[in-house]
Design an enzyme around this catalytic site. Structure first.
Site, PDB file in Angstrom:
ATOM      1  N   PHE A 141     -57.420  63.088  30.936  1.00 13.12           N
ATOM      2  CA  PHE A 141     -57.254  61.644  31.061  1.00 13.12           C
ATOM      3  C   PHE A 141     -55.779  61.327  30.884  1.00 13.12           C
ATOM      4  O   PHE A 141     -55.222  61.474  29.799  1.00 13.12           O
ATOM      5  CB  PHE A 141     -58.070  60.861  30.033  1.00 13.12           C
ATOM      6  CG  PHE A 141     -57.928  59.370  30.243  1.00 13.12           C
ATOM      7  CD1 PHE A 141     -58.713  58.719  31.180  1.00 13.12           C
ATOM      8  CD2 PHE A 141     -56.987  58.637  29.543  1.00 13.12           C
ATOM      9  CE1 PHE A 141     -58.561  57.355  31.407  1.00 13.12           C
ATOM     10  CE2 PHE A 141     -56.835  57.275  29.760  1.00 13.12           C
ATOM     11  CZ  PHE A 141     -57.624  56.636  30.693  1.00 13.12           C
ATOM     12  N   ASP A 226     -48.513  65.734  27.814  1.00 14.27           N
ATOM     13  CA  ASP A 226     -48.897  64.329  27.664  1.00 14.27           C
ATOM     14  C   ASP A 226     -49.321  64.122  26.217  1.00 14.27           C
ATOM     15  O   ASP A 226     -50.446  64.419  25.832  1.00 14.27           O
ATOM     16  CB  ASP A 226     -50.039  63.990  28.631  1.00 14.27           C
ATOM     17  CG  ASP A 226     -50.503  62.539  28.521  1.00 14.27           C
ATOM     18  OD1 ASP A 226     -50.159  61.878  27.519  1.00 14.27           O
ATOM     19  OD2 ASP A 226     -51.225  62.072  29.421  1.00 14.27           O
ATOM     20  N   LYS A 255     -48.307  54.524  23.697  1.00 14.75           N
ATOM     21  CA  LYS A 255     -49.189  54.031  22.634  1.00 14.75           C
ATOM     22  C   LYS A 255     -48.440  53.765  21.332  1.00 14.75           C
ATOM     23  O   LYS A 255     -47.834  52.717  21.168  1.00 14.75           O
ATOM     24  CB  LYS A 255     -50.383  54.961  22.452  1.00 14.75           C
ATOM     25  CG  LYS A 255     -51.331  54.963  23.666  1.00 14.75           C
ATOM     26  CD  LYS A 255     -52.632  55.630  23.359  1.00 14.75           C
ATOM     27  CE  LYS A 255     -53.526  55.768  24.591  1.00 14.75           C
ATOM     28  NZ  LYS A 255     -53.928  54.488  25.187  1.00 14.75           N
TER      29      LYS A 255
END
Length: 401
Positions: A141, A226, A255
Site C-alpha cells: 500500500f 516507503d 504522515k
C-alpha cells in the site's frame, strides 16, 4: 436523531463514500484521547495511521505552527523562504542523507520517488527511454493515485480505475529469489515498505531487507524504502529499516512528519539521485511551504532526542508481550508488528475486524480493521502505560464475549 447520527447523516448526504468510518464523530482531542460530539471519551489506538505519532494537540507542534502562522504560511516555490533551508538540512541529517524534495501527502511523495527513479534510470544508469521498470511487493500500500494503484494487488483499490500505468513488476513480499529473478538490466528501483501496514502489519522474514539491499547494490538498482507509516519512531527506531541495519538509497516519508497538524511529505536521498531534476520538471505549490517546514522542523527536533523512539520500543515490547498472551486461546490467531504497531488476526468465529472495531468503540477504544478479521493497533507514542493497559483490557473484554 442524536447529534452523532445527525452529523453522520449529513456527511453521508453530502460527501462521496471513499471511506467507511466508524460511527463516531470526534469534536476534540488531546494526547491519546479523543472526545466526541456527545462528550464521550475514546482512547485513540490508531493515531491517524501513524500521522499522530506525537499525539493530539502536542504543545510543541502547536506552538511551532502558531508562531509561523503570524509570520508567513505560503510563498509557493516561486520564492525562497527562511524556513526551507533549515528543514531540508535537518531532515537530511536525521536521515543520514544529503538532499530533500518536499511534497505534501504520502502519495505525492511516492509519485515523486517513482519519477525520480525513472529519471535516474535514464540519466544515470542508461536505461533506454521508456523502458524503466520498478519492482514492488504484492499486498503493498503506497497510496491511491492512478499510477500507484496500477501496481496494487488490492482489488478494492484497483478495480474500475484502469487503464493502468505500465512499468511495474510485482513480486511476493519476503521472497528474495523472486526478487532476484524479476530484475533485468532495465530495472531502476525496488520500492517496498519495510513493514507492510495496510496488509496487516506484515514484518518481513529476518534477512530479507539486507538481502534486498545487497541485490539492489549488486545490480545498480535503487532501493526505495516507503517509511510513511513505519518511520519516524513508530517501530522503536527512527526508521524501520534500522532494525535490520539497512540504509536504503531513498526514504519516502510523510504522515508523522507533519505532526498531525499539516500534511508534510518528502523524498530524501543523495545529491546524485535527486540531482537528476532540473527546474520545472517537478514541483508542488504547497510542497515545502513555510508552515509545513516550521512544524516538520519541530518534529525532527523531537526525534533527535531519541525519547520517542525509546518510548515506542519499551511500550511496544509490553504491547507485544500482552498481545502474545492472547494467541492460542481460540480468540486470536496471530499477532505481528514492531514497536507500538501491531496487526492482530482475530479468529473469524468471533467476528470480522469491523465488528471487533465497533465493539471496542462501544468500550471507548478506537482501532481500525483491515483485510477481514485483522485489526491494527498503533496508539500515539505519547500514550501512557496505564492507558495502553486499559485499552488492552477492553480488547480482552471484547474477546471474552
Amino acid at each position: 436523531m442524536s447529534t452523532t447520527e445527525t452529523a453522520i447523516a449529513s456527511a453521508e448526504a453530502h460527501s462521496a463514500h471513499n471511506y467507511h468510518p466508524l460511527p463516531v464523530v470526534v469534536a476534540t482531542a488531546e494526547g491519546a484521547w479523543m472526545t466526541d460530539v456527545e462528550g464521550r471519551r475514546y482512547l485513540d489506538m490508531l493515531a491517524g495511521y501513524s500521522a499522530l505519532n506525537f499525539g493530539h494537540g502536542n504543545r510543541r507542534l502547536l506552538d511551532a505552527a502558531r508562531a509561523q502562522l503570524d509570520r508567513v504560511t505560503l510563498t509557493s516555490r516561486a520564492f525562497h523562504h527562511d524556513r526551507f533551508a533549515d528543514f531540508c538540512t535537518q531532515l537530511s541529517e536525521l536521515c543520514g542523507m544529503e538532499s530533500v524534495l518536499p511534497m505534501n501527502t504520502g502519495a505525492e511523495a511516492v509519485e515523486t520517488a517513482v519519477k525520480t527513479a525513472r529519471k535516474w534510470g535514464y540519466r544515470v544508469k542508461g536505461v533506454p527511454d521508456g523502458m524503466a521498470k520498478i519492482i514492488v511487493a504484492a499486498n503493498n500500500f503506497h497510496g491511491r493515485t492512478t499510477t500507484i494503484i496500477s501496481f496494487s494487488t488490492d482489488p478494492e483499490a484497483r478495480e474500475d480505475f484502469g487503464p493502468y500505468t505500465p512499468g511495474f513488476e510485482i513480486v511476493p513480499y519476503g521472497d528474495l529469489t523472486a526478487l532476484r529473478e524479476a530484475m533485468t538490466e532495465n530495472t531502476v528501483a525496488v520500492l517496498m515498505e519495510p513493514i507492510q501496514g495496510e496488509a496487516g502489519v506484515l514484518v518481513p522474514p529476518p534477512g530479507y531487507l539486507p538481502g534486498v539491499r545487497e541485490l539492489t547494490r549488486e545490480r545498480d538498482v535503487l532501493f526505495i524504502a516507503d517509511e510513511i507509516q513505519s518511520g519516524l519512531g513508530r517501530t522503536g527506531k527512527t526508521f524501520a529499516c534500522e532494525h535490520e541495519g539497512v540504509v536504503p538509497d531513498m526514504y519516502v516519508l510523510g504522515k508523522a512528519l507533519g505532526g498531525g497538524v499539516v500534511p508534510v511529505s518528502a523524498v530524501v536521498s543523495s545529491r546524485e539521485v535527486l540531482g537528476v531534476f532540473r527546474p520545472g520538471e517537478h514541483g508542488s505549490t504547497f510542497g515545502g511551504n513555510p508552515l509545513a517546514c516550521a512544524v516538520a522542523l519541530e518534529v525532527v527536533a523531537m526525534l533527535r532526542t531519541g525519547e520517542y523512539q525509546e518510548r515506542a520500543a519499551e511500550l511496544g515490547e509490553h504491547l507485544h508481550r500482552e498481545l502474545g498472551l492472547l494467541v492460542g486461546g481460540g480468540a486470536v490467531d496471530e499477532v505481528r508488528g514492531r514497536g507500538l504497531w501491531a496487526g492482530v488476526d482475530i479468529a473469524p468465529s468471533l467476528g470480522t475486524g469491523r465488528e471487533i472495531s465497533e465493539k471496542l468503540m462501544e468500550r471507548g477504544v478506537l482501532v481500525k480493521d483491515t483485510h477481514g478479521s485483522t485489526i491494527r493497533i498503533a496508539p500515539p507514542l505519547v500514550i501512557s502505560k496505564e492507558d495502553l493497559d486499559w485499552g488492552l483490557e477492553q480488547l480482552r473484554g471484547v474477546l471474552r464475549h
